[in-house]
Design a protein around this motif. Sequence first.
Motif, short mmCIF file in Angstrom:
data_model
loop_
_atom_site.label_atom_id
_atom_site.label_comp_id
_atom_site.label_asym_id
_atom_site.label_seq_id
_atom_site.Cartn_x
_atom_site.Cartn_y
_atom_site.Cartn_z
N SER A 38 0.83 -1.20 0.00
CA SER A 38 0.00 0.00 0.00
C SER A 38 0.87 1.25 0.00
O SER A 38 0.44 2.31 -0.42
CB SER A 38 -0.92 0.01 1.23
OG SER A 38 -0.16 0.12 2.41
N GLU B 110 -6.30 -2.09 -9.47
CA GLU B 110 -7.43 -1.96 -8.55
C GLU B 110 -8.33 -3.17 -8.69
O GLU B 110 -8.34 -3.83 -9.72
CB GLU B 110 -8.21 -0.67 -8.85
CG GLU B 110 -7.48 0.55 -8.38
CD GLU B 110 -8.25 1.83 -8.68
OE1 GLU B 110 -9.40 1.74 -9.14
OE2 GLU B 110 -7.67 2.90 -8.45
N GLY B 111 -9.11 -3.45 -7.67
CA GLY B 111 -9.97 -4.62 -7.68
C GLY B 111 -9.68 -5.46 -6.45
O GLY B 111 -9.36 -4.91 -5.39
N ASN B 112 -9.74 -6.76 -6.61
CA ASN B 112 -9.56 -7.62 -5.44
C ASN B 112 -8.08 -7.77 -5.09
O ASN B 112 -7.51 -8.85 -5.19
CB ASN B 112 -10.21 -8.99 -5.71
CG ASN B 112 -10.13 -9.89 -4.50
OD1 ASN B 112 -10.18 -9.41 -3.38
ND2 ASN B 112 -9.98 -11.18 -4.74
N VAL B 113 -7.47 -6.67 -4.66
CA VAL B 113 -6.07 -6.67 -4.28
C VAL B 113 -5.97 -6.29 -2.81
O VAL B 113 -6.61 -5.32 -2.39
CB VAL B 113 -5.27 -5.63 -5.10
CG1 VAL B 113 -3.81 -5.67 -4.71
CG2 VAL B 113 -5.44 -5.85 -6.57
N SER B 114 -5.22 -7.05 -2.05
CA SER B 114 -5.01 -6.67 -0.66
C SER B 114 -3.69 -5.92 -0.57
O SER B 114 -2.65 -6.44 -0.92
CB SER B 114 -4.96 -7.91 0.23
OG SER B 114 -4.93 -7.52 1.58
N LYS B 115 -3.77 -4.65 -0.12
CA LYS B 115 -2.56 -3.84 -0.05
C LYS B 115 -2.12 -3.69 1.39
O LYS B 115 -2.91 -3.31 2.25
CB LYS B 115 -2.81 -2.47 -0.67
CG LYS B 115 -3.08 -2.55 -2.16
CD LYS B 115 -3.03 -1.18 -2.77
CE LYS B 115 -4.05 -1.02 -3.86
NZ LYS B 115 -4.37 0.37 -4.10
N GLN B 116 -0.86 -3.98 1.64
CA GLN B 116 -0.34 -3.95 3.00
C GLN B 116 0.81 -2.98 3.10
O GLN B 116 1.55 -2.77 2.15
CB GLN B 116 0.14 -5.35 3.41
CG GLN B 116 -0.91 -6.43 3.27
CD GLN B 116 -2.08 -6.23 4.22
OE1 GLN B 116 -1.91 -5.71 5.31
NE2 GLN B 116 -3.27 -6.62 3.79
N SER C 93 -6.52 -2.45 3.81
CA SER C 93 -5.96 -2.48 2.47
C SER C 93 -6.61 -1.35 1.67
O SER C 93 -7.77 -1.45 1.30
CB SER C 93 -6.25 -3.83 1.82
OG SER C 93 -6.18 -3.73 0.43
N PRO C 94 -5.89 -0.27 1.41
CA PRO C 94 -6.54 0.95 0.95
C PRO C 94 -6.58 1.12 -0.57
O PRO C 94 -5.80 0.51 -1.31
CB PRO C 94 -5.65 2.03 1.55
CG PRO C 94 -4.29 1.41 1.50
CD PRO C 94 -4.44 -0.08 1.62
N GLY C 95 -7.49 1.96 -1.01
CA GLY C 95 -7.53 2.39 -2.40
C GLY C 95 -8.04 3.81 -2.44
O GLY C 95 -8.75 4.25 -1.53
N LEU C 96 -7.65 4.56 -3.48
CA LEU C 96 -8.15 5.92 -3.59
C LEU C 96 -9.46 5.88 -4.37
O LEU C 96 -9.47 6.03 -5.60
CB LEU C 96 -7.13 6.81 -4.30
CG LEU C 96 -5.84 7.07 -3.54
CD1 LEU C 96 -4.94 8.00 -4.31
CD2 LEU C 96 -6.14 7.67 -2.19
N GLY D 76 -10.15 -4.71 -1.91
CA GLY D 76 -9.75 -3.72 -2.88
C GLY D 76 -10.58 -2.45 -2.90
O GLY D 76 -10.29 -1.53 -3.65
N GLU D 77 -11.64 -2.39 -2.10
CA GLU D 77 -12.51 -1.21 -2.18
C GLU D 77 -12.69 -0.53 -0.83
O GLU D 77 -13.79 -0.21 -0.42
CB GLU D 77 -13.86 -1.62 -2.78
CG GLU D 77 -13.75 -2.04 -4.22
CD GLU D 77 -15.09 -2.44 -4.81
OE1 GLU D 77 -15.94 -1.56 -5.00
OE2 GLU D 77 -15.30 -3.65 -5.04
#
Lengths: 382, 364
Positions: free
Chosen positions: A199, A231-237, B285-288, B298-299
């Motif tokens: 992330s 973007e989408g089903n991604v887990s960001k750490q 788990s962040p997104g803009l 993801g959302e």
Amino acid sequence: MLERQNTVKLTSIAQGAAVVAVAAIALTACSSNNNSSGGATSAATTTAPSVDYSSLSGTITAGGSSAQGNAEAAWITAFQAQAKGVTINYDKSQGSGGGVTNFLNGSYDFAGSDSPLKAEQTTQAATTCAPGGAIDLPIYLDGVALIYNVSGASKLNLSAATIAKIFNLQITDWSDPAITADNGGTALPAGPITTVARSDGSGTTQNFTNFLTGMAASDWPYPAANSWPVEGNVSKQQGGSAVASTVDSTAGAIGYVDHSATNGLKSAKVASVNGIAFTPEAAGASLTDGAVPAPNGVQGDLSLKFDYAKLQASKSAYPIPLVSYAILCTQFKNATQGKLTTAYLGFVASDAGQQVAAKNAGSAPLPAATLSDIQKSLALVK
Amino acid sequence: MTDSTAVDTSAPGVSPDRNANGGAPRNSGGTTGAGKAPSKVGDIAFKGISTLAAWLIMAILAGVAIFLILKALPAITANWSQNSELNEGPTAGWANFWAYSGPLIFGTLWSSLLALLMGAPVAIGIALFISHYAPRRVAGVLGYLVDLLAAVPSIVFGLWGIFVLRDFLKPLNDFLNSTLGWFPLFAGTQQGDGSNVISGTGSTILAGAMVLAVMILPIITSISREIFLQTPALHEEAALALGATRWEMIRLAVLPYARSGIVSATLLGLGRALGETMAIAMIVSPGLLYSFKLLTDGENPQTIAANIAVNFPIAGDLQRDALIGTGLMLFVISFAVNFIARWIVARTAPDARRRTRSRKVKTA
């Protein structure tokens, strides 16, 4: 009653005064320390590798890339064991961006950065380092490892195209034919794939997306960048260790981390890329086979970039190498400080230094040719 | 609590054990001591020091605001679609500063709101329990425990969220999605093949907001508890004497009296939630983006503070200015929240006091 209150007040005031006094002493102590460190002389006059470390004294202030943070910590411990009079502060919380910023405004002796200075930063550095310039020295070699958590799959091989499709969410199940084909026809147990990315902006992401754009451009529509584009089903750490622990605790997850962060995984395993597993030798081969110089115009600069076509052609090179640089001026404002810094970086770029990092930080030792290039560049630094 | 002293003097009937329980020293010697100042020098010195402190805080606040504005201006005025630096890394792909900060502002408000929805009722419940239900000894211990919660560093909450809460919530996530998945809040992420997936890792905004809720508990609880304890005992006794049950007494006497206090306590909790960084950055788990979904990987809209924390190290100069610009937005939002809190308190407090007074007359 009243009197007692008074004495209480007085003592508290006295305490306050004492605190102020102590703080003042501490402050003056700090400043005098700084002064003396600059003034201390060093007898070292020969080239960096043969410096008598015990004669050195002073403080090196540096910081930047967190990727080389653990290696720097190991180097500093090993160096200070020999050079008792030297203090080195490497601030890895700055990140590459912060390291370069602090270097350019003159507060660092050297910066750690996962990418060499950009053209405009090199121009800026000409002012900071006047009359010299800034050089980028690749002192740290590692690879981006793909870690996955699929129970029953103790080995996994992925091709660049498959990796791109997985991370671009085109392949969403472990039993996908493309993954089976990469593993010689052995299908993995079916199950949804969760991709885990960073992330935070990161040199690891930069190197990984460099690889994806370089080797799987047809399956990877994004530009290389230091922040994760999908973007989408991604887990960001946040941070490499969080990626590692998340993959480790999530069935069906796959993520990318610095190879040095893969120690201590329980259920997650490291995959091979294009049939090549990460080993120190494979990482070294990627530098010898796949790296092309990209000099910034300053004499002694060793900036490099990877030619992914060459990496792909090589049968032994690990395809996702990660290089981190030390950035320093060719001309220090203070010659003593220059000697001190080159002595330290000379140790870093020695066989002993590289072994220390490999042992303590899990990096790959740089090939001998690169090390001797770095020593030549350090000899130019005044 | 500006009105607490006024309330205190108008409520001589507060029972002594309540006072001890409440923990707030009423400073009975304060007013009498001031009259017998031992020396003029001390008086002048302390007046000077306190005045200086007051001005200092103004200067600091103004300094922060000026710093934020000056640093943010280059990014706010930059041409985002043409600028090469803003078009790479964390700030890539936005038309201008406002488009970039929009999702962040949304994320900040949304996660704080979720935290408040989960945290505030629990916090007020705890406060009521401590002030009106618990035996005195239990109340004391519980009060200390809740205050202790405030001392836990947010990074510890973050670690707890990552290693415990995230995995703990996975079955709940599955349950909510499978039974209530038709409801937008609990829907999954739409995939390329049309299927819906919820988070596999557990890094949802639900988990993040839950940790935030725990983090704002102490401040809401301790302030509400103080207010509840200040309810005039006469009111409570009168309500009970008229045949009210314990709950009816709380509803009729305590809650109306404490309404403005609860509101301001809640808004202070909101302030804490708005600025929280580490726990959110570590867990979610962040997104803009703008999204209300609670259970996805993801959302989850990113918050301002976490976005600054995760991107500041790698950011270039102008990108840093952009991040500082979002910090300015957070500053403005926090200011607005405080402003609204004060406004609500100012609007409701005299009203509440008048009502309690008239009720006191009635009961007397």
